[in-house]
Design a protein around this motif. Structure first.
Motif: not given
Length: 322
Positions: A43-44, A249-260, A266-279
């Motif tokens: 829902w982020m 998307a596989d772009t710098a902008e997408a990475k920045a969006a996931r980081d945000a 309450g986490t960082d990009l690595k933590g959020f990407d791990a959660q996305v991987a479980a979704t």
């Protein structure tokens, strides 16, 4: 299309929206709408879309205004929706059938955004297997999707909730509760799961990847409001699919969006990407439609409705739907 209060299989409105929208009712259309959401990886995108002009872009397209509000307490967001304070809310398939329905609110799934594939978990303190849960107090948001996950976990061992004691605990208090000495078992969802698992005493013993496709995350709206205001549904669909496709998307902008989004939860990009991987995130309408049209979904919803009925969550005097 079917509403959640009648459903055995959830039907996304995507197909109807793409085909030209819902038929309008006779009530005067609204111009301003309120949407509630709470912190969860799936829902982020709603918070990000509100903060980065995507909500406004799609609302302007249809000549309406959409106000998006974050709740720190998931149950409270649904209570406010049920009370009429909001026109749409993020919730799971199970919770959409319980709290709004019990409150007499007919609800429609506008967006089937994802299903949890490991983001919801049973966690024990200083214990290594699910069987160790027997006889323990288990802290969770009672009668929520966490209660359902616990029931499915216990079922896998031929146990039931009679073998544990459920302690109702708000999701807003879950991390703090786990840190106390007397809490030894919790059931919750990400990002709370990831935070709790940082504690060396915490061991994940069951998660939603073991019941794939059963915990489905939605943007649901009041059915009457949606019927009278089809542009509201169209705008929600536009917001979701633009934001979800952007973040994947596989772009710098997408990475920045996931980081945000990670920082906002309450986490960082690595933590959020791990959660996305479980979704299993649906960023394309066709994928969501294929999932909701699957013959497996009626079986899932049959399991959910039976669970809700056994818990008395379909309203006073409700009979089990046939």
């Amino acid at each position: 299309m079917q509403t959640l209060s009648k459903i055995l299989s959830i039907t996304t409105l995507t197909a109807a929206l793409v085909a030209g929208g819902l038929s309008a009712g006779h009530a005067a259309p609204k111009k301003e709408f309120k949407v509630a959401w709470s912190i969860y990886v799936g829902w982020m995108p709603w918070g990000y879309a509100a903060d980065h002009g995507i909500v406004k872009k799609w609302a302007d397209k249809y000549g309406i205004k959409i106000d998006v509000t974050q709740f720190n307490d998931y149950v409270e967001s649904m209570n406010q929706f049920t009370a009429g304070g909001f026109d749409a809310v993020t919730l799971t398939n199970m919770d959409g059938l319980s709290i709004p329905l019990a409150g007499g609110v007919d609800t429609t799934a506008v967006i089937v955004g994802d299903f949890s594939n490991g983001n919801d978990a049973v966690i024990l303190k200083n214990k290594g297997t699910l069987a160790d849960i027997k006889g323990q107090n288990v802290n969770l948001v009672q009668f929520s999707v966490s209660d359902y996950l616990l029931a499915r976990a216990l079922e896998s061992l031929k146990m039931s909730e009679r073998d544990v004691k459920v302690i109702n605990t708000s999701d807003a208090d879950m991390v703090a509760a786990y840190k106390t000495a007397d809490v030894t078992a919790v059931v919750t969802w990400n990002p709370l799961v990831s935070t709790i698992l940082e504690d060396p005493t915490a061991k994940k013993v069951f998660d939603s990847s073991q019941i794939p496709g059963e915990i489905i995350d939605l943007m649901a709206a009041n059915t009457a409001t949606l019927k009278d205001n089809p542009d509201f549904g169209k705008a929600l669909a536009g917001i979701w699919y633009e934001t979800a496709a952007y973040m994947k998307a596989d772009t710098a902008e997408a990475k920045a969006a996931r980081d945000a989004m990670g920082k906002a939860s309450g986490t960082d990009l690595k933590g959020f990407d791990a959660q996305v991987a479980a979704t299993k995130l649906f960023d394309k309408p066709a994928d969501a439609l294929a999932f909701t049209s699957s013959p497996a979904l009626p079986k899932t919803m049959d399991s959910v409705r039976n669970f809700l009925f056994s818990k008395g969550l379909l309203g006073n005097g409700a009979a089990l739907p046939t």
